[in-house]
Structure formats: structure tokens, C-alpha cells
Design a protein around this motif. Sequence first.
Motif, PDB file in Angstrom:
ATOM      1  N   CYS A 183     -33.654 -18.791 -21.111  1.00 35.06           N
ATOM      2  CA  CYS A 183     -34.687 -18.281 -22.008  1.00 35.06           C
ATOM      3  C   CYS A 183     -35.256 -16.960 -21.514  1.00 35.06           C
ATOM      4  N   THR A 184     -35.646 -16.915 -20.253  1.00 37.27           N
ATOM      5  CA  THR A 184     -36.287 -15.697 -19.739  1.00 37.27           C
ATOM      6  C   THR A 184     -35.310 -14.522 -19.688  1.00 37.27           C
ATOM      7  N   ASN A 185     -34.050 -14.799 -19.344  1.00 40.67           N
ATOM      8  CA  ASN A 185     -33.060 -13.713 -19.324  1.00 40.67           C
ATOM      9  C   ASN A 185     -32.872 -13.128 -20.716  1.00 40.67           C
ATOM     10  N   ALA A 186     -32.790 -13.994 -21.728  1.00 38.74           N
ATOM     11  CA  ALA A 186     -32.605 -13.511 -23.102  1.00 38.74           C
ATOM     12  C   ALA A 186     -33.850 -12.790 -23.604  1.00 38.74           C
ATOM     13  N   ALA A 187     -35.026 -13.328 -23.324  1.00 38.14           N
ATOM     14  CA  ALA A 187     -36.268 -12.706 -23.782  1.00 38.14           C
ATOM     15  C   ALA A 187     -36.493 -11.351 -23.118  1.00 38.14           C
ATOM     16  N   ASN A 188     -36.193 -11.272 -21.827  1.00 37.50           N
ATOM     17  CA  ASN A 188     -36.412 -10.019 -21.100  1.00 37.50           C
ATOM     18  C   ASN A 188     -35.516  -8.898 -21.625  1.00 37.50           C
ATOM     19  N   ARG A 189     -34.365  -9.267 -22.165  1.00 33.98           N
ATOM     20  CA  ARG A 189     -33.454  -8.260 -22.716  1.00 33.98           C
ATOM     21  C   ARG A 189     -34.117  -7.476 -23.845  1.00 33.98           C
ATOM     22  N   TYR A 190     -35.024  -8.127 -24.553  1.00 31.98           N
ATOM     23  CA  TYR A 190     -35.690  -7.489 -25.688  1.00 31.98           C
ATOM     24  C   TYR A 190     -37.163  -7.189 -25.401  1.00 31.98           C
ATOM     25  N   ASN A 191     -37.577  -7.414 -24.172  1.00 31.56           N
ATOM     26  CA  ASN A 191     -38.978  -7.219 -23.774  1.00 31.56           C
ATOM     27  C   ASN A 191     -39.916  -8.094 -24.595  1.00 31.56           C
ATOM     28  N   PHE A 192     -39.482  -9.344 -24.858  1.00 28.59           N
ATOM     29  CA  PHE A 192     -40.289 -10.307 -25.585  1.00 28.59           C
ATOM     30  C   PHE A 192     -41.136 -11.119 -24.601  1.00 28.59           C
ATOM     31  N   HIS A 193     -42.277 -11.610 -25.085  1.00 23.52           N
ATOM     32  CA  HIS A 193     -43.191 -12.412 -24.278  1.00 23.52           C
ATOM     33  C   HIS A 193     -43.146 -13.865 -24.750  1.00 23.52           C
ATOM     34  N   VAL A 194     -42.929 -14.783 -23.819  1.00 20.75           N
ATOM     35  CA  VAL A 194     -42.823 -16.200 -24.177  1.00 20.75           C
ATOM     36  C   VAL A 194     -43.981 -16.984 -23.573  1.00 20.75           C
ATOM     37  N   HIS A 195     -44.672 -17.736 -24.426  1.00 21.32           N
ATOM     38  CA  HIS A 195     -45.688 -18.689 -23.998  1.00 21.32           C
ATOM     39  C   HIS A 195     -45.108 -20.098 -24.171  1.00 21.32           C
ATOM     40  N   TYR A 196     -45.329 -20.944 -23.192  1.00 24.89           N
ATOM     41  CA  TYR A 196     -44.853 -22.314 -23.278  1.00 24.89           C
ATOM     42  C   TYR A 196     -45.855 -23.170 -24.043  1.00 24.89           C
ATOM     43  N   ALA A 197     -45.385 -23.890 -25.058  1.00 23.88           N
ATOM     44  CA  ALA A 197     -46.249 -24.759 -25.853  1.00 23.88           C
ATOM     45  C   ALA A 197     -46.555 -26.030 -25.059  1.00 23.88           C
ATOM     46  N   MET A 198     -47.733 -26.079 -24.502  1.00 28.73           N
ATOM     47  CA  MET A 198     -48.119 -27.170 -23.600  1.00 28.73           C
ATOM     48  C   MET A 198     -48.044 -28.542 -24.252  1.00 28.73           C
ATOM     49  N   LYS A 199     -48.206 -28.597 -25.571  1.00 27.80           N
ATOM     50  CA  LYS A 199     -48.230 -29.899 -26.230  1.00 27.80           C
ATOM     51  C   LYS A 199     -46.893 -30.618 -26.117  1.00 27.80           C
ATOM     52  N   ALA A 200     -45.804 -29.890 -25.856  1.00 30.06           N
ATOM     53  CA  ALA A 200     -44.489 -30.520 -25.767  1.00 30.06           C
ATOM     54  C   ALA A 200     -44.381 -31.427 -24.544  1.00 30.06           C
ATOM     55  N   ASN A 201     -44.960 -30.999 -23.442  1.00 30.28           N
ATOM     56  CA  ASN A 201     -44.889 -31.784 -22.208  1.00 30.28           C
ATOM     57  C   ASN A 201     -45.823 -31.136 -21.189  1.00 30.28           C
ATOM     58  N   PHE A 202     -46.816 -31.898 -20.732  1.00 34.52           N
ATOM     59  CA  PHE A 202     -47.680 -31.341 -19.689  1.00 34.52           C
ATOM     60  C   PHE A 202     -47.599 -32.147 -18.396  1.00 34.52           C
ATOM     61  N   ASN A 203     -46.413 -32.715 -18.148  1.00 35.83           N
ATOM     62  CA  ASN A 203     -46.146 -33.328 -16.853  1.00 35.83           C
ATOM     63  C   ASN A 203     -46.367 -32.275 -15.763  1.00 35.83           C
ATOM     64  N   PRO A 204     -47.139 -32.580 -14.717  1.00 31.52           N
ATOM     65  CA  PRO A 204     -47.503 -31.551 -13.726  1.00 31.52           C
ATOM     66  C   PRO A 204     -46.304 -30.866 -13.074  1.00 31.52           C
ATOM     67  N   THR A 205     -45.274 -31.622 -12.735  1.00 28.09           N
ATOM     68  CA  THR A 205     -44.097 -31.021 -12.104  1.00 28.09           C
ATOM     69  C   THR A 205     -43.373 -30.100 -13.071  1.00 28.09           C
ATOM     70  N   VAL A 206     -43.267 -30.520 -14.315  1.00 27.60           N
ATOM     71  CA  VAL A 206     -42.579 -29.723 -15.332  1.00 27.60           C
ATOM     72  C   VAL A 206     -43.320 -28.417 -15.589  1.00 27.60           C
ATOM     73  N   ILE A 207     -44.624 -28.485 -15.795  1.00 30.92           N
ATOM     74  CA  ILE A 207     -45.332 -27.239 -16.130  1.00 30.92           C
ATOM     75  C   ILE A 207     -45.473 -26.323 -14.918  1.00 30.92           C
ATOM     76  N   SER A 208     -45.409 -26.879 -13.718  1.00 28.76           N
ATOM     77  CA  SER A 208     -45.405 -26.013 -12.534  1.00 28.76           C
ATOM     78  C   SER A 208     -44.131 -25.178 -12.476  1.00 28.76           C
TER      79      SER A 208
END
Length: 383
Positions: free
Chosen positions: A32-57
Motif C-alpha cells: 500500500c505505502t509503496n503504491a501510494a508514495n508513487r503518486y504522493n498520496f496520503h493514507v489514513h488507516y480506518a481505525m474502525k476496521a481493527n484496533f487491536n493494539p499490536t495491529v495498529i502499532s
Amino acid sequence: MFNQDILNRFQNEETPFYYYDLNVLQQTLDACTNAANRYNFHVHYAMKANFNPTVISKIRQAGLGADCVSGNEVLKAAEVGFDPSKIVFAGVGKSDKEINQALDLDIFSFNVESLQELGVINSLAGVKGKKAKVAIRINPNVDAHTHHNITTGLEENKFGINQWELNDCADALRQSPNLELIGIHFHIGSQITDLNVFKSLCVKVNELHQWFEERGFNLKVLNVGGGFGVDYHHPDTNTIPDFEGYFKVFDQFLERKPAQEIHFELGRALVAQSGSLISRVLYVKNGIKKNFLILDAGMTELMRPMLYQAYHKIENISKGDVAESNKYDVVGPICESTDCFGKEVELPASERNDLIAIRTAGAYGEVMASGYNLREKVKSVYS
């Protein structure tokens, strides 16, 4: 995903539990980040999908921002280390308490969903002597062609400001000294796999972007939301979503000015394939017309099949490639007739204590778990 070492480990774990393959999560984040950076896009993670502490870290470490839809999600994002300048706060019903908490953190933006909300944020920001940055969430009336319970961009949905309200919205913004309009925001639904839907969204964004520019509003941000789907049927052969194809649509069809930022809010596409719900067969009931596998996991651990009639691939990972198979209704122990993961699922002939994996459960799985029937909180295991 489940080699013999993992299966041996699972035998010693009390079920049910969520298993997160952190290697799959990292590979997905990298793609995701490699593809987004190619276009200088900004990605925010939708916390509602999963807020398991290890995952969001892991997600924070990848450099993503956080998209939040409650005050507690905003607080959790800040607590685990997301930079407040990368936190956006959406949600159709923000309370005064939640707005004040977000103002105190100086978050990047409020995604505002009604005219009345504009007035409330302006008033609360004024009390604090602050200027709140806002983006107007517009209902573009674009059909995402997904399940009606996860479609959010039609005029019949509760989300966003309707286009016929935009003149009043522009007037309200001009009369709100404690607000700074930084952009416009859209989100049309979830689990979208047809990229043509996003082309239609781009056309609408271009039109509304021009509408605001013509009225003297200089938009720094075009936030196109998320909704990019995953392959629930083939989790092993189509594990990583086609982020390159997804972002390329917006690069080709979205009209942006120099230095204008394009923001995305991805959730499911980042985390779904990394998680599986692991359960154990409690009982096998063989009938004349129906065979049932009764698991120790139910709708209290994974609600999606019951809430959306959603499909998840179900595997008997204890049996592997056993030739003999049966069809089962795979159900849970909850005292509700809707507590069913799948009907007529073809599986190897199954026995008590077999381990069952319900795949692609890393999004909207653990976060929607409940304590109904006084069930214990589902635990997590990591690779």
C-alpha cells in the motif's frame, strides 16, 4: 498460512481466538505505502476496521495516519503514537465531549457531516480560542454496488451533507470565524471491488471541487475516503489487494492542482487478510437433511455473516486434504437461530475437536465482538 508448526501451536491454545499473521500484515502495508508514495498520496488507516493494539502499532510504524469515527478512537490513535497532525475525525454523530477532546489534541481535521455540526464545532472551538480545521463530507449519490448495509454514498443514507445543502453550507462557513475549510471529503461504501465505481467517484469529486473553487474556497485536501475491497473467496492466492491499480484510477481521473493533497481512508484492504478466527468443533450433529458443525466461536466473535450475510471461507485445518467430504451448516453456540457462519459448506468429514479457520477476518471481526450470553472476550494470537 497454516503449516504444521502453527497447527501444533494452535493445539495448545484455548479456542476461540483471532490469529494475526503479522508477515501478511507487513506485506500488505508495504504494498500500500509503496503504491501510494508513487503518486504522493496520503493514507489514513480506518481505525474502525481493527484496533487491536499490536495491529495498529504496526500500521503506525508504517507511517500511516488515522481515520477515526469516535472520540475514543481519536484518543486511542493518539495514545498509540499516531501524530495528531495525521488524525482525522469523521462520524455522523460527534458529541460535544468528543469534539472538545479532538480540539484539545489539535487533530488534522474534522470531517463534518451536517450543517448543524458545523455550528457546534465553530462554537466549541470559539470557547477554546481555537480555529478548527474542517473538511465537508459530501454525499455524492454514487452507488457503490455493494451490500445495502455497507453503502454510504446515496442520498437515502444518513452520512454526509447532501448536494442541495451546499449553498447553505458555503454561507455557514463564511459566517464561522472559528473554522478553517481545508477540503472536501467523500466515502461511498465498503468492500468495493469494481474500480469503475471509483472512476464515477472521481467525476463527482472533480465537479464538486470546481463548485467550491468557483465560490472562493481554496481546497488544500481532496479526501476520497476508502472502501477498497478484498478477495474473501481466495485468501491464499489473492492475499494482497491491487493497490497499484486502485491508486492509479485516482491518479488518472482525479483533477488536482499543484500542491493539493489527495487523502485516502483505507481499513479492510490493509488488515482483513492478516486475520483468521480459529475455533474448535464442539459437536457434530448428523441429520437426515442437515449436518451441523457446532463450533466454540459464534456471532459474539465474528458478527459479519449474521449482520451482512457476509461470506468467509471456512476451512478444517486439522484435516487438510482429506478425500472424504460432507456438507455442513457451520454454526456457533449462541442462543440465536441466526448464529450461523455458513450453510451447506463443503468440508472434510469433521470430528469433535477439529480446528476450524474462518478466513479473512482481520477487518470488522475482533472489533465487533460482544459479551452477549456473557461470553468471554475473544483473545488474540500472533505469528
